[in-house]
Design an enzyme around this catalytic site. Sequence first.
Site, PDB file in Angstrom:
ATOM      1  CD1 TRP A 100      -2.094  -2.222   1.887  1.00 58.69           C
ATOM      2  CD2 TRP A 100      -2.871  -1.411  -0.056  1.00 58.69           C
ATOM      3  NE1 TRP A 100      -3.040  -3.083   1.401  1.00 58.69           N
ATOM      4  CE2 TRP A 100      -3.532  -2.623   0.226  1.00 58.69           C
ATOM      5  CE3 TRP A 100      -3.190  -0.719  -1.217  1.00 58.69           C
ATOM      6  CZ2 TRP A 100      -4.502  -3.162  -0.618  1.00 58.69           C
ATOM      7  CZ3 TRP A 100      -4.153  -1.259  -2.067  1.00 58.69           C
ATOM      8  CH2 TRP A 100      -4.797  -2.460  -1.761  1.00 58.69           C
ATOM      9  CG  ASP A 167      -3.530   3.632   4.048  1.00 59.26           C
ATOM     10  OD1 ASP A 167      -4.629   3.406   4.598  1.00 59.26           O
ATOM     11  OD2 ASP A 167      -3.145   3.017   3.033  1.00 59.26           O
ATOM     12  CE  LYS A 191      -9.088  -3.117   3.622  1.00 58.95           C
ATOM     13  NZ  LYS A 191      -8.207  -2.261   2.848  1.00 58.95           N
TER      14      LYS A 191
HETATM   15  C1  LIG Z   1      -7.519  -1.990   1.690  1.00 62.65           C
HETATM   16  C2  LIG Z   1      -6.424  -1.014   1.790  1.00 62.65           C
HETATM   17  C3  LIG Z   1      -6.211  -0.020   0.823  1.00 62.65           C
HETATM   18  C4  LIG Z   1      -7.047   0.070  -0.440  1.00 62.65           C
HETATM   19  O1  LIG Z   1      -8.275   0.624  -0.177  1.00 62.65           O
HETATM   20  P1  LIG Z   1      -9.314   0.983  -1.353  1.00 62.65           P
HETATM   21  O2  LIG Z   1     -10.456   1.571  -0.596  1.00 62.65           O
HETATM   22  O3  LIG Z   1      -9.643  -0.285  -2.061  1.00 62.65           O
HETATM   23  O4  LIG Z   1      -8.654   1.973  -2.253  1.00 62.65           O
HETATM   24  C5  LIG Z   1      -5.203   0.892   1.047  1.00 62.65           C
HETATM   25  N1  LIG Z   1      -4.428   0.828   2.144  1.00 62.65           N
HETATM   26  C6  LIG Z   1      -4.588  -0.121   3.077  1.00 62.65           C
HETATM   27  C7  LIG Z   1      -3.701  -0.141   4.270  1.00 62.65           C
HETATM   28  C8  LIG Z   1      -5.581  -1.070   2.926  1.00 62.65           C
HETATM   29  O5  LIG Z   1      -5.746  -2.021   3.868  1.00 62.65           O
END
Ligand SMILES: *Cc1c(COP(=O)(O)O)cnc(C)c1O
Length: 358
Positions: A100, A167, A191
């Site tokens: 990521w 993030d 999530k």
């Molecule tokens: C799932 C995830 C993403 C991607 O998220 P999207 O909403 O599909 O763009 C980015 N960073 C982390 C840490 C993730 O777990």
Amino acid sequence: MRMINFSAGPTGLPLSVLEHAQSELVDYRGEGYSVMEISHRSKTYEEVHFGAMDKIKKLYGIGDEYEVLFLQGGAHLQFAMIPMNLSQGGVCEYANTGVWTNKAIKEAKLMGVNVRVAASSEDDKFSYIPEIKFGDDADYTYICSNNTIYGTQYKALPKSKAPLVVDASSDFFSQPLDFSDIGILYGGAQKNAGPSGVTIVIIRKDLIERVSSQNVPTFLRYKTHADAKSLYNTPPTFAIYLLNLTMQWIMDNGGLEGIKARNDAKAKLLYDAIDGSSGFYKGHAQKEHRSVMNVSYNITPDATLEPLFVEEALKHNMLGLKGHRHLGGIRASIYNAVSQNDVKVLVDFMKEFARKNG
Ligand SMILES: *Cc1c(COP(=O)(O)O)cnc(C)c1O
């Protein structure tokens, strides 16, 4: 019958949230329509929208120095919006801890900003959280607080010199956080916070004003959405409605303190099972950097047992245990909605599987 859901995302929501939504689905509080069938400018929807924002601020204990935005485009769009809005011609500092952050780095470079990778754990398959060498010239410092694929997590947020951009897609609302260095905390809802479709961006107000380039499109400016209270265009109203219910569920379960206690107990149960398996199971992350949310591990005597494990677990109503394609093996995502008893079922299954196949 509900499956026990260990998927990485989208994943299970608390059953009481789903049942609440079900009870109001066709007739929202006697108003005669569904909450997804009314204007985002209506009073009914505004209560949901601002209710969700308020709860998020209350849960994290933050005040007016932050704005909560509801955006679209997932974490992926933030990879571009962050450099577009925050770069001031200085250095954009990144800690690379996996897939990521790699994507975020790539996107920042595409935006033409000056990227410096100030830490990386690529040398050991991203199995640990590296020390960051902070520079004095950074416009912001970017990290991913929980690495969903490799199963590593910052135990405390680093003390950065520049505003910290985090993030938090996969550990949002899983524990209380010290906001003193946070400039932006963001992630998709899918999530820990709700269904997919809404991206939550918590941003310190001074950073909203930073956007400088004439070339940043209106829709990609944080300021556009902050000024319009995330009602600049039609937001994903039903996703935000479910987000609001999920935030209420967290409040009803002891807030982030209560949620953290639950999550710590669940992670301990699972890691103890891995460590106590006499080497049958082996965790990917180094112990002191282990994630409380995503537990990635392998079956060491014979990796060909891994697909069998996933298949048999499915027969026992456990969903989503296949590891990410970048790492293989097994991954159990034990987000907020997974109960301690759910983890207990997995641990018992793991013991039995090791006994039969060890
Ligand atoms: C799932 C995830 C993403 C991607 O998220 P999207 O909403 O599909 O763009 C980015 N960073 C982390 C840490 C993730 O777990």
